[in-house]
Write an enzyme that holds these catalytic residues in place. Structure first.
Site, PDB file in Angstrom:
ATOM      1  N   GLU A 112     -65.638 -37.609 -45.280  1.00  0.00           N
ATOM      2  CA  GLU A 112     -65.527 -36.873 -44.027  1.00  0.00           C
ATOM      3  C   GLU A 112     -66.895 -36.705 -43.372  1.00  0.00           C
ATOM      4  O   GLU A 112     -67.911 -36.578 -44.051  1.00  0.00           O
ATOM      5  CB  GLU A 112     -64.916 -35.483 -44.277  1.00  0.00           C
ATOM      6  CG  GLU A 112     -63.454 -35.570 -44.650  1.00  0.00           C
ATOM      7  CD  GLU A 112     -62.768 -34.218 -44.758  1.00  0.00           C
ATOM      8  OE1 GLU A 112     -61.561 -34.175 -44.468  1.00  0.00           O
ATOM      9  OE2 GLU A 112     -63.401 -33.221 -45.138  1.00  0.00           O
ATOM     10  N   CYS A 126     -72.740 -33.593 -39.448  1.00  0.00           N
ATOM     11  CA  CYS A 126     -72.805 -33.354 -40.889  1.00  0.00           C
ATOM     12  C   CYS A 126     -72.241 -34.579 -41.583  1.00  0.00           C
ATOM     13  O   CYS A 126     -71.067 -34.917 -41.403  1.00  0.00           O
ATOM     14  CB  CYS A 126     -71.967 -32.104 -41.177  1.00  0.00           C
ATOM     15  SG  CYS A 126     -71.938 -31.655 -42.899  1.00  0.00           S
ATOM     16  N   CYS A 133     -67.708 -34.969 -55.466  1.00  0.00           N
ATOM     17  CA  CYS A 133     -68.959 -34.315 -55.875  1.00  0.00           C
ATOM     18  C   CYS A 133     -68.878 -33.992 -57.357  1.00  0.00           C
ATOM     19  O   CYS A 133     -67.794 -33.738 -57.890  1.00  0.00           O
ATOM     20  CB  CYS A 133     -69.144 -33.031 -55.060  1.00  0.00           C
ATOM     21  SG  CYS A 133     -70.792 -32.310 -55.216  1.00  0.00           S
ATOM     22  N   CYS A 137     -69.491 -26.456 -57.605  1.00  0.00           N
ATOM     23  CA  CYS A 137     -69.848 -25.108 -57.153  1.00  0.00           C
ATOM     24  C   CYS A 137     -68.541 -24.364 -56.897  1.00  0.00           C
ATOM     25  O   CYS A 137     -67.657 -24.873 -56.203  1.00  0.00           O
ATOM     26  CB  CYS A 137     -70.693 -25.167 -55.881  1.00  0.00           C
ATOM     27  SG  CYS A 137     -72.243 -26.051 -56.143  1.00  0.00           S
ATOM     28  N   CYS A 140     -66.929 -23.802 -53.385  1.00  0.00           N
ATOM     29  CA  CYS A 140     -66.917 -24.954 -52.466  1.00  0.00           C
ATOM     30  C   CYS A 140     -65.681 -25.806 -52.699  1.00  0.00           C
ATOM     31  O   CYS A 140     -65.407 -26.237 -53.819  1.00  0.00           O
ATOM     32  CB  CYS A 140     -68.176 -25.791 -52.693  1.00  0.00           C
ATOM     33  SG  CYS A 140     -68.255 -27.231 -51.628  1.00  0.00           S
ATOM     34  N   GLY A 193     -70.792 -34.332 -51.375  1.00  0.00           N
ATOM     35  CA  GLY A 193     -71.704 -34.929 -52.345  1.00  0.00           C
ATOM     36  C   GLY A 193     -73.068 -34.281 -52.407  1.00  0.00           C
ATOM     37  O   GLY A 193     -73.422 -33.427 -51.606  1.00  0.00           O
ATOM     38  N   GLU A 194     -73.835 -34.702 -53.396  1.00  0.00           N
ATOM     39  CA  GLU A 194     -75.211 -34.237 -53.623  1.00  0.00           C
ATOM     40  C   GLU A 194     -76.150 -35.382 -53.247  1.00  0.00           C
ATOM     41  O   GLU A 194     -76.263 -36.377 -53.971  1.00  0.00           O
ATOM     42  CB  GLU A 194     -75.380 -33.829 -55.097  1.00  0.00           C
ATOM     43  CG  GLU A 194     -76.812 -33.630 -55.565  1.00  0.00           C
ATOM     44  CD  GLU A 194     -77.631 -32.673 -54.688  1.00  0.00           C
ATOM     45  OE1 GLU A 194     -78.603 -33.154 -54.052  1.00  0.00           O
ATOM     46  OE2 GLU A 194     -77.310 -31.481 -54.630  1.00  0.00           O
ATOM     47  N   SER A 225     -79.756 -31.492 -47.591  1.00  0.00           N
ATOM     48  CA  SER A 225     -79.456 -30.283 -48.358  1.00  0.00           C
ATOM     49  C   SER A 225     -79.170 -30.656 -49.810  1.00  0.00           C
ATOM     50  O   SER A 225     -78.420 -31.587 -50.078  1.00  0.00           O
ATOM     51  CB  SER A 225     -78.236 -29.594 -47.757  1.00  0.00           C
ATOM     52  OG  SER A 225     -77.863 -28.495 -48.554  1.00  0.00           O
ATOM     53  N   SER A 247     -79.226 -25.221 -51.087  1.00  0.00           N
ATOM     54  CA  SER A 247     -77.970 -24.488 -51.196  1.00  0.00           C
ATOM     55  C   SER A 247     -78.169 -23.436 -52.297  1.00  0.00           C
ATOM     56  O   SER A 247     -78.008 -23.726 -53.474  1.00  0.00           O
ATOM     57  CB  SER A 247     -76.894 -25.516 -51.579  1.00  0.00           C
ATOM     58  OG  SER A 247     -75.628 -25.047 -51.319  1.00  0.00           O
ATOM     59  N   LEU A 248     -78.567 -22.228 -51.919  1.00  0.00           N
ATOM     60  CA  LEU A 248     -79.088 -21.245 -52.898  1.00  0.00           C
ATOM     61  C   LEU A 248     -78.009 -20.298 -53.423  1.00  0.00           C
ATOM     62  O   LEU A 248     -77.689 -20.318 -54.609  1.00  0.00           O
ATOM     63  CB  LEU A 248     -80.238 -20.457 -52.250  1.00  0.00           C
ATOM     64  CG  LEU A 248     -81.007 -19.518 -53.182  1.00  0.00           C
ATOM     65  CD1 LEU A 248     -81.712 -20.273 -54.296  1.00  0.00           C
ATOM     66  CD2 LEU A 248     -82.007 -18.679 -52.380  1.00  0.00           C
ATOM     67  N   HIS A 249     -77.527 -19.396 -52.586  1.00  0.00           N
ATOM     68  CA  HIS A 249     -76.360 -18.542 -52.841  1.00  0.00           C
ATOM     69  C   HIS A 249     -76.514 -17.443 -53.884  1.00  0.00           C
ATOM     70  O   HIS A 249     -75.602 -16.634 -54.064  1.00  0.00           O
ATOM     71  CB  HIS A 249     -75.118 -19.377 -53.192  1.00  0.00           C
ATOM     72  CG  HIS A 249     -74.954 -20.568 -52.310  1.00  0.00           C
ATOM     73  ND1 HIS A 249     -74.859 -20.451 -50.926  1.00  0.00           N
ATOM     74  CD2 HIS A 249     -74.913 -21.898 -52.574  1.00  0.00           C
ATOM     75  CE1 HIS A 249     -74.746 -21.657 -50.396  1.00  0.00           C
ATOM     76  NE2 HIS A 249     -74.785 -22.556 -51.358  1.00  0.00           N
ATOM     77  N   ASN A 324     -66.100 -19.504 -45.956  1.00  0.00           N
ATOM     78  CA  ASN A 324     -64.949 -20.119 -45.289  1.00  0.00           C
ATOM     79  C   ASN A 324     -63.841 -20.338 -46.309  1.00  0.00           C
ATOM     80  O   ASN A 324     -63.996 -21.137 -47.230  1.00  0.00           O
ATOM     81  CB  ASN A 324     -65.362 -21.456 -44.669  1.00  0.00           C
ATOM     82  CG  ASN A 324     -66.354 -21.252 -43.544  1.00  0.00           C
ATOM     83  OD1 ASN A 324     -66.074 -20.572 -42.573  1.00  0.00           O
ATOM     84  ND2 ASN A 324     -67.546 -21.825 -43.677  1.00  0.00           N
ATOM     85  N   CYS A 367     -68.255 -25.156 -43.321  1.00  0.00           N
ATOM     86  CA  CYS A 367     -69.121 -25.335 -44.492  1.00  0.00           C
ATOM     87  C   CYS A 367     -68.351 -25.045 -45.778  1.00  0.00           C
ATOM     88  O   CYS A 367     -67.733 -23.997 -45.912  1.00  0.00           O
ATOM     89  CB  CYS A 367     -70.299 -24.368 -44.355  1.00  0.00           C
ATOM     90  SG  CYS A 367     -71.513 -24.625 -45.614  1.00  0.00           S
TER      91      CYS A 367
END
Length: 387
Positions: A112, A126, A133, A137, A140, A193-194, A225, A247-249, A324, A367
Site C-alpha cells: 500500500e 507514504c 513486516c 509492534c 500497529c 515494513g522496516e 522512519s 518510531s519511539l512510543h 488509529n 498511521c
C-alpha cells in the site's frame, strides 16, 4: 500528439502484461536494458539519460512519446519492454482527500501507498518498503501481517509514479509544473515494513526519486522512519542523506519492549547512541520522533517529562499521533485533553510537538492501519469484525 496527449496514450495492455517494465529502474539498469536490445555500450549511457528524462521527468507511458529518441530504437524498445506501472488493485479516496492505493507487485504480493495532502511542503506520499513486516509492534495493524518479502528499488519508485499519475503531476509543455505547483513534495518511508531491513533497495530508490533530472524530490524532503534498527542508522544517513524518523512510543525499556518488541534487541541506550551519530544533525535537520498516544499506556505527564529528558541534546521534533483504531485491537486512543496536556509539557521544553490530525481513518489509511490484502479479508467480513 503533444507530450500531454502522448503521456497517457495507452498501448495494448495484453502486450504490456507480458513484457518487463522499465518504470522504476536506475540509470545503470536502464543502460543494461538498452545493451540487451543491441545498443552499443558506448551509446547506452547517453540513451539511458534520454529515457530517464522521459520516464521520470515527463512520466510517459509510451515509447512513441520519446520524440528525441530514434524511431527504430523506439520500435525496438516497444517490442521488448513496456513503461507500465504495477497493477492498482484498489484506489480509495478519503473524505479528507487522503488517497490509498493497493498495488499488486506479483502473485500474492501487494503493498500500500498513501498520499496525504497538506503534509510537508504541500503533500506527502507514504511509501512501503516491504510487504508485511517482521516487527510485530502491538499497536500497529501492519505488524499483524507476516513479512512476504522486501520490495525492489523499482517497486518503491513505482509507488511514487502511481501517485504522480493519479494526481496528474507530470509536467507538460503547457504546464511545466515547477516546484511551486506540486501537490506531491515529500516522501516518507512510513508505509509497510522496516526500511532499514531493506536498506540497499531503499538507498537505490532514494537516489532515483531525488535525481534532479527526473522526479526531483530532494533528499531533505525524504524521511525514512525506523522502529530502531540501531546498527544501520548511521549508515542510512551516510548513504542516503535522508531525514531520520524514529518510531519511539515509549520512554523506558520495559514499556517499549511490549510496544516495539525490536527494543529487546536494540534497547533505548543503543538506539539513542545511534541517533546521536546520525550525520549532520542540526536545527535544520532534526530527527522526528513518532509517539502514538495510547490511553492509559504511555500518555501520562511523568512520561511526557521522561520524553523531554530522553531527547536532551538531540535536535528533535515530536509527532504526537492519536492512536488509529483497527479491527481487533485492544488499545484505545488517549483522550484529547490528555494529548494536549502531554504536548504542552513538550512545547514548554522547547520542542515542536504537533498533534498529527488523523487522516484517512475511514479508508484504513491512517498511521499504523496499513495492511495489504495480500492477507485478503473481504470488506464485508471486516465490517462484521468491527461491529
Amino acid at each position: 500528439m503533444g507530450i500531454a496527449a502522448l503521456q497517457h496514450h495507452a498501448h495494448n495492455p495484453r502486450v504490456s502484461a507480458a513484457l518487463p517494465s522499465l518504470a522504476g529502474l536506475s540509470k545503470t539498469e536502464l543502460a543494461e536494458k538498452l545493451v540487451a536490445v543491441g545498443v552499443e555500450l558506448k551509446k547506452a549511457r547517453m540513451r539511458a539519460e534520454q529515457l530517464w528524462r522521459w520516464i521520470y521527468h515527463y512520466g510517459v507511458t509510451n515509447f512513441a512519446a520519446m520524440t528525441n529518441v530514434a524511431k527504430e530504437l523506439r520500435a525496438t524498445l516497444a517490442q521488448h519492454y513496456t513503461l507500465a506501472r504495477p497493477e492498482i488493485v484498489t484506489q480509495q479516496i478519503s473524505t479528507d482527500g487522503t488517497r490509498k492505493w493497493l498495488i499488486r507487485l506479483g502473485p500474492g504480493v501487494e503493498a500500500e501507498a498513501v498520499f496525504i495532502p497538506g503534509v510537508g511542503r504541500a503533500g506527502a506520499l507514504c511509501v512501503s518498503s516491504q510487504v508485511g513486516c517482521t516487527l510485530n509492534c502491538t499497536f500497529c495493524h501492519t505488524g499483524t501481517q507476516k513479512l512476504v518479502r522486501n520490495l525492489t528499488a523499482a517497486e518503491i519508485v513505482t509507488q511514487v509514479m502511481i501517485a504522480r499519475d493519479a494526481l496528474a503531476e507530470w509536467p507538460t509543455q503547457e504546464r511545466p509544473l515547477n516546484d511551486g505547483d506540486r501537490q506531491l513534495t515529500n516522501i516518507v518511508f512510513m508505509g509497510m515494513g522496516e526500511p532499514l531491513y531493506n536498506l540497499d533497495n531503499v538507498d537505490t530508490a532514494i537516489a532515483v526519486i531525488s535525481d534532479g533530472d527526473g522526479i526531483s524530490i530532494g533528499r531533505r524532503r525524504i524521511t525514512v522512519s525506523t522502529a530502531g534498527v540501531a546498527p544501520r542508522i548511521q549508515e542510512l544517513g551516510e548513504r542516503t542523506g535522508a531525514m531520520l524518523a524514529i518510531s519511539l512510543h515509549a520512554t523506558n525499556d520495559e514499556l517499549r519492549n511490549q510496544l516495539v518488541p525490536l527494543n529487546k534487541k536494540y534497547n533505548l541506550e543503543d538506539l539513542f547512541a545511534a541517533i546521536r551519530s546520525y550525520p549532520s544533525l542540526n536545527n535544520a535537520k532534526r530527527v522526528t520522533f513518532e509517539y502514538v498516544m495510547l490511553k492509559g499506556v504511555n500518555d501520562s505527564l511523568p512520561e511526557a517529562k521522561a520524553l523531554v529528558k530522553l531527547l536532551a541534546g538531540i535536535p528533535a521534533k515530536i509527532n504526537l499521533i492519536p492512536f488509529n483504531p483497527w479491527p481487533g485491537t485492544n488499545y484505545e486512543c488517549s483522550d484529547w485533553d490528555t494529548i494536549e496536556k502531554f504536548a504542552e509539557v513538550l512545547n514548554r521544553a522547547g520542542y515542536s510537538s504537533p498533534i498529527r490530525t488523523p487522516r484517512g481513518r475511514d479508508i484504513l489509511a491512517a498511521c499504523g492501519q496499513l495492511r495489504s490484502e495480500s492477507v485478503k479479508v473481504r470488506a464485508s467480513e471486516r465490517a462484521k469484525a468491527a461491529t
